[in-house]
Design a protein around this motif. Structure first.
Motif, mmCIF file in Angstrom:
data_model
loop_
_atom_site.group_PDB
_atom_site.id
_atom_site.type_symbol
_atom_site.label_atom_id
_atom_site.label_comp_id
_atom_site.label_asym_id
_atom_site.label_seq_id
_atom_site.Cartn_x
_atom_site.Cartn_y
_atom_site.Cartn_z
ATOM 1 N N PHE A 57 37.583 77.972 79.074
ATOM 2 C CA PHE A 57 38.807 78.755 78.901
ATOM 3 C C PHE A 57 40.060 78.065 79.411
ATOM 4 C CE2 PHE A 57 35.848 82.473 78.848
ATOM 5 C CZ PHE A 57 36.190 82.917 77.584
ATOM 6 N N CYS A 58 39.902 77.275 80.487
ATOM 7 C CA CYS A 58 41.093 76.790 81.181
ATOM 8 C C CYS A 58 41.793 75.668 80.438
ATOM 9 C CB CYS A 58 40.728 76.322 82.585
ATOM 10 S SG CYS A 58 40.595 77.707 83.711
ATOM 11 N N CYS A 72 45.481 78.876 83.047
ATOM 12 C CA CYS A 72 44.129 79.389 82.835
ATOM 13 C C CYS A 72 44.145 80.522 81.831
ATOM 14 C CB CYS A 72 43.531 79.870 84.163
ATOM 15 S SG CYS A 72 43.200 78.529 85.310
ATOM 16 N N ASN A 73 44.799 80.307 80.680
ATOM 17 C CA ASN A 73 44.837 81.346 79.654
ATOM 18 C C ASN A 73 45.036 80.722 78.274
ATOM 19 O OD1 ASN A 73 45.247 83.453 77.952
ATOM 20 N ND2 ASN A 73 46.876 84.428 79.146
#
Lengths: 325, 325
Positions: free
Chosen positions: B25-26, B37-38
């Motif tokens: 994800f990061c 982190c999105n």
């Protein structure tokens, strides 16, 4: 011996003993007075309400606040100032263009305004911020010997499955797992408190909304979270480690459990008003429908009009309670 | 395809993967850039930072904020305005009597000021309030393509076993059970995050305090609580169901575990700066010694002087970092 406020032994506040089993500690007030759940306060010569910049040694609380019957609280200081101006005009107590002084001018933590029986106080954002304010507000009302107090939070929230601009009157405040409870750590131990709100007051507010008939209003559960982004399943924070499907599943579970809006203060508000024997309600407008998105992107004017809706509803309720409708 | 900020795959932010196992994800930034982190943000055409009243569609973030290197945050808006005035004079960037505009003038949720490489932002009281601010601040710095950022919280706190006015540089932020962790509920599930702070930065700040030699400064653990009254063992809230002995036992246990002060924001501050790869420190003055009492009863002038101490220390650190000492 007991320098502050009216104190007697009956009726005992059932919420204290039921939930905390602390009958030896609580000092219940006379019926309709503030129930003070702290035996230490009576030993204090002076009580400084630090975050209000007020104190019993420097301010005459009964003279300043003794006639208060309605306390309206909300996150934003400018909104709470707008509310006092609005209610003053509604109650025929203000003149147009009149400016109301901030009673807490000695600090920038909270803002407080008063007109007649109505007190309007800001509480910032989140459970800890409103909790500090409520501790000091409840002590203020107690020191002022106030009776028959109704406290209403007028706020903003994210809606679930509602048209934006709808107003939600909270039936129960629930946590992020949809339980009607508020968890708090005291001396390192977890304590659970009830988040019940006054059912009769919620019904009266719903009736008021029907009478003014200007916007959609529902009674529903309100989820109270400790975070606005990850805590409410948003995809647009600085950190987000789940996907849209997981988010929507969570929000749909919330909806199925009866949740109609999400905000960040109602649980501790309900718990503290409960313990203090004060009638309380939560009335929040929904700024968006979280099933449709995360960002609050309506125009400034639309958002301003939405934020006036809880004020209109509660303003009408106060007028009606005072026999002025 | 990736509209915002600098993104590359190495070095990966170890805090993301270690604690959350979310390598997929990061989006780590280049070394010394913000680690985002999105993955969802890159799909958004526009990002509205609602509580700052700023947005990428309406404001040129790189032009407005691209040169920021130091971000100082604190609870009170007026204190953060005082800090920008102070640091401007210290850095020779301001003229006496100069007024700094509030960059977030479109809202009353937070206040933000900037001079040269220094940004000063208020965050209100409590974990939820600072968490909203940090989500939007980290996105702001990311959108502005800032690099080599240091964030320092300059705040107030209650001390344990320290002379009032002492300054504590936080070694570790611990929760109300003295564990160095931050617990958060995400989609109804509890997630634990590390509250590590930059050890080297803490040492550099300690060295600065020795060089200015104006007040007592220690490095110690900081306990971060969700409540100011019951959550910190105070006897003077509206609700208190324990006695003085139990209170003192708790505070002494805290002291024995290394805690030297108590405040309400450091844990989520450390956790979020950690995940975003930003060097962070917490520098708080103690307004009272909690082993001696609960009420903040020092005179206004004494409290004002105490609150200037973290500003002086961090001001000196910034000057030294910029080679101006």
């Amino acid at each position: 011996e007991i320098p502050f406020g009216p104190v007697c032994k009956v009726p005992f506040n059932p919420n204290c003993s039921m939930i905390l089993n602390v009958s030896q500690f609580c000092y219940p007030g006379r019926e309709n007075f503030i129930h003070l759940c702290n035996p230490h306060l009576e030993k204090m010569k002076e009580d400084i309400l630090y975050h209000f910049a007020l104190g019993t040694g420097t301010h005459d609380f009964p003279a300043l606040f003794g006639d208060v019957k309605f306390v309206c609280v909300g996150g934003s200081p400018s909104r709470m100032k707008a509310f006092i101006t609005y209610i003053a005009e509604e109650l025929g107590l203000g003149s147009p263009g009149c400016d109301y002084p901030n009673i807490c001018a000695g600090t920038d933590r909270y803002a407080m305004y008063k007109v007649g029986p109505v007190l309007s106080v800001s509480h910032g954002m989140g459970i800890p911020s409103i909790s500090i304010m409520l501790h000091e507000l409840i002590k203020l009302l107690y020191h002022a010997k106030c009776s028959n107090i109704t406290i209403i939070r007028i706020g903003t929230s994210g809606g679930i499955g509602l048209e934006p601009g709808s107003v939600v009157i909270t039936r129960q405040s629930v946590d992020a797992t949809f339980k009607p409870q508020f968890e708090q750590v005291i001396l390192g131990k977890t304590v659970i408190r009830s988040t019940n709100l006054d059912e009769q007051l919620a019904k009266e507010l719903m009736q008021c909304s029907k009478e003014i008939n200007q916007f959609n209003t529902v009674i529903g559960n309100t989820m109270c979270t400790l975070d606005f982004y990850e805590g409410q399943g948003r995809l647009d924070g600085a950190i987000c480690l789940y996907n849209e499907e997981e988010k929507l599943q969570y929000l749909k579970e919330a909806y199925d459990s009866g949740v109609r809006n999400i905000e960040m203060e109602s649980s501790v508000f309900a718990a503290m008003c409960n313990l203090s024997g004060v009638k309380a309600a939560v009335v929040c407008v929904t700024l968006l429908n979280r099933l449709e998105g995360d960002q609050i992107s309506s125009s400034h004017d639309v958002l301003v009009e939405y934020q006036q809706r809880p004020q209109k509803l509660v303003g009408y309720f106060i007028k009606k309670s005072l026999g002025k409708v």
